[in-house]
Enzyme design. Structure first.
Site, PDB file in Angstrom:
ATOM      1  N   ASP A 257      99.623  41.191  48.697  1.00  0.00           N
ATOM      2  CA  ASP A 257     100.114  40.207  49.660  1.00  0.00           C
ATOM      3  C   ASP A 257      99.168  39.009  49.634  1.00  0.00           C
ATOM      4  O   ASP A 257      97.988  39.120  49.977  1.00  0.00           O
ATOM      5  CB  ASP A 257     100.176  40.815  51.065  1.00  0.00           C
ATOM      6  CG  ASP A 257     100.912  39.917  52.045  1.00  0.00           C
ATOM      7  OD1 ASP A 257     100.407  38.809  52.323  1.00  0.00           O
ATOM      8  OD2 ASP A 257     101.982  40.313  52.529  1.00  0.00           O
ATOM      9  N   ASN A 265     102.198  26.873  52.327  1.00  0.00           N
ATOM     10  CA  ASN A 265     103.489  26.181  52.401  1.00  0.00           C
ATOM     11  C   ASN A 265     103.458  25.046  53.411  1.00  0.00           C
ATOM     12  O   ASN A 265     103.984  23.954  53.164  1.00  0.00           O
ATOM     13  CB  ASN A 265     104.592  27.175  52.779  1.00  0.00           C
ATOM     14  CG  ASN A 265     105.157  27.911  51.574  1.00  0.00           C
ATOM     15  OD1 ASN A 265     105.116  27.404  50.456  1.00  0.00           O
ATOM     16  ND2 ASN A 265     105.678  29.104  51.792  1.00  0.00           N
ATOM     17  N   HIS A 270     106.556  23.470  50.038  1.00  0.00           N
ATOM     18  CA  HIS A 270     107.104  24.641  49.368  1.00  0.00           C
ATOM     19  C   HIS A 270     106.967  24.598  47.838  1.00  0.00           C
ATOM     20  O   HIS A 270     106.796  25.649  47.206  1.00  0.00           O
ATOM     21  CB  HIS A 270     108.577  24.831  49.758  1.00  0.00           C
ATOM     22  CG  HIS A 270     108.737  25.302  51.176  1.00  0.00           C
ATOM     23  ND1 HIS A 270     108.552  26.613  51.543  1.00  0.00           N
ATOM     24  CD2 HIS A 270     109.050  24.633  52.320  1.00  0.00           C
ATOM     25  CE1 HIS A 270     108.757  26.742  52.847  1.00  0.00           C
ATOM     26  NE2 HIS A 270     109.052  25.550  53.342  1.00  0.00           N
ATOM     27  N   ASP A 274     105.597  27.666  45.669  1.00  0.00           N
ATOM     28  CA  ASP A 274     106.264  28.270  44.503  1.00  0.00           C
ATOM     29  C   ASP A 274     105.314  28.354  43.308  1.00  0.00           C
ATOM     30  O   ASP A 274     105.305  29.345  42.572  1.00  0.00           O
ATOM     31  CB  ASP A 274     107.498  27.442  44.131  1.00  0.00           C
ATOM     32  CG  ASP A 274     108.617  27.570  45.148  1.00  0.00           C
ATOM     33  OD1 ASP A 274     108.549  28.500  45.981  1.00  0.00           O
ATOM     34  OD2 ASP A 274     109.550  26.742  45.110  1.00  0.00           O
ATOM     35  N   GLU A 300     105.915  36.683  49.681  1.00  0.00           N
ATOM     36  CA  GLU A 300     104.650  36.629  48.936  1.00  0.00           C
ATOM     37  C   GLU A 300     104.121  38.013  48.597  1.00  0.00           C
ATOM     38  O   GLU A 300     102.948  38.161  48.231  1.00  0.00           O
ATOM     39  CB  GLU A 300     103.602  35.867  49.766  1.00  0.00           C
ATOM     40  CG  GLU A 300     103.118  36.564  51.022  1.00  0.00           C
ATOM     41  CD  GLU A 300     103.996  36.295  52.230  1.00  0.00           C
ATOM     42  OE1 GLU A 300     103.499  36.477  53.361  1.00  0.00           O
ATOM     43  OE2 GLU A 300     105.160  35.902  52.055  1.00  0.00           O
TER      44      GLU A 300
END
Length: 404
Positions: A257, A265, A270, A274, A300
């Site tokens: 994680d 973000n 975003h 990514d 994630e």
């Protein structure tokens, strides 16, 4: 008993080939398939050349006769190149016209009366193209032989039918013109129809197989990272666990994680998030063996299954954590923290994936509570998934620390 007229048979063969060729070109455009366009164009060229040769017969002049045969041989070369294009290879342009050039050279150099030799040369060239097509399909096969054998057998049989009358006629009755005209011309005409229909069936079988495979891959792959998604990961791990259980070997599962991902973000947008996900997927893949399974199971969170003991799994997890921490990501606003918390759980041979994931998730929860950027190994497996679900429900009042 009614005898079959060879001219009628050849005209039927050309009409069938032309219809099938037009159908393949149409579907090639509809599906944007270059290979189908190649196959369809080859069929149309071959049908046109044979139809003109059959209809005109002896009225053809020497130059037109030579040109029609050359076009027919180019069509054979296109069939071979279609097999190359179908498997992602570039067309072989010299090979496409080499057969036609060899035929033209043979006709120019041989005695005009040596019709038998010209027939042998022409049949030999077509047989070579058929063998190359079969070789292309054999070399590039991606499925078992049981699924691919029709694609290989069809061109091989076509080449054999072409060469058999040449061999028999040459060694047994080389000067009997009636032999070739009364038997083999008609046999080849019938074989040409069967080959045209059978080959199209095989072509659409291969195209359908590829389409199904592409859809199956898309359904089990995460489009952003290219890793397995949750469904694909579960299916792949199920096969690995079953294989390792037969050998009596343990397996280890880890859940990753990314720390503070929501903050990434929010701060950088975003697109930056990514890129972070893609970076981490690369780190995971580069630090695992080819026999290990890994995937993105949501947001994630990533997971991996390794056919090894818990101790070895912890070492691998530490390697992934360190590699990600030292990635050195820098954006316009400054450096970005790249840390990950990892929960690891191992079990004896045959332990179910869901049990291992439940235990690894509990360990991940402890890693988050312990300060993040660390690896935590599960002390024991849950007695059952139901017990784990009850324990998870009890944690609702004290949820896992936020990733923001």
């Amino acid at each position: 008993m009614m005898s079959l007229d060879s001219i009628t048979l050849y005209l039927v063969a050309t009409m069938v080939a032309a219809l099938l060729g037009a159908m393949m070109v149409f579907f090639g455009r509809q599906e944007n398939s270059p290979a189908l366009k190649w196959w369809g164009t080859a069929y149309l060229l071959g049908a046109a050349s044979v139809a003109l040769w059959t209809a005109a017969g002896d009225r053809l002049g020497p130059h037109l006769y030579l040109a029609l045969n050359a076009v027919g041989l180019v069509a054979c070369g296109m069939v071979w190149n279609a097999a190359r294009v179908f498997h992602g290879r570039k067309p072989n342009w010299p090979g496409l016209v080499l057969g036609a050039l060899a035929w033209v050279a043979a006709v120019a150099l041989l005695d005009p009366e040596a019709s038998m030799v010209r027939m042998i040369v022409g049949a030999g060239i077509v047989s070579v193209y058929a063998a190359l097509t079969a070789s292309e399909l054999w070399t590039e096969r991606r499925k078992s032989l049981q699924r691919r054998w029709p694609a290989v057998v069809m061109p091989v049989m076509h080449g054999c039918v072409l060469m058999l009358p040449v061999l028999i006629g040459g060694f047994l009755r080389p000067h009997d013109a009636g032999f070739s005209q009364s038997i083999w011309v008609k046999v080849f005409a019938v074989e040409l129809i069967l080959y045209a229909v059978g080959t199209v069936f095989v072509i659409f079988m291969l195209v359908s197989e590829r389409t199904v495979t592409a859809h199956r891959t898309a359904a089990s792959t995460d489009p952003l990272t290219g890793m397995l998604n949750r469904r694909g990961f579960s299916e792949a791990c199920g096969r690995v666990i079953e294989r390792e259980a037969k050998a009596g070997r343990p397996v280890t599962v880890m859940i990753f994680d990314i720390d503070h991902f929501k903050s990434i973000n929010d701060r950088f947008g975003h697109p930056a998030g990514d890129e972070m996900l893609k970076l981490f997927s690369t780190v995971v893949v580069n630090n695992l063996r080819i026999t290990d399974m890994s995937g993105r199971i949501g947001g994630e969170e990533f997971a991996a299954l390794l056919p090894c003991s818990l101790e070895e799994g912890v070492l691998v997890a530490e390697r992934v954590r360190e590699a990600f921490e030292t990635s050195g990501v820098v954006v316009d606003e400054g450096p970005v923290d790249t840390t990950v918390s990892i929960g690891v759980a191992g079990g004896p041979a045959g332990t179910e994936l869901e049990v291992l994931l439940a235990s690894a998730d509990t360990a991940l929860y402890q890693a988050k509570r312990g300060g993040r950027n660390r690896v935590e190994a599960a002390e024991e497996l849950p007695l059952s998934l139901e017990n784990w679900r009850r324990q998870s429900a009890a944690r609702i009042s004290t949820p896992r620390p936020a990733t923001a």
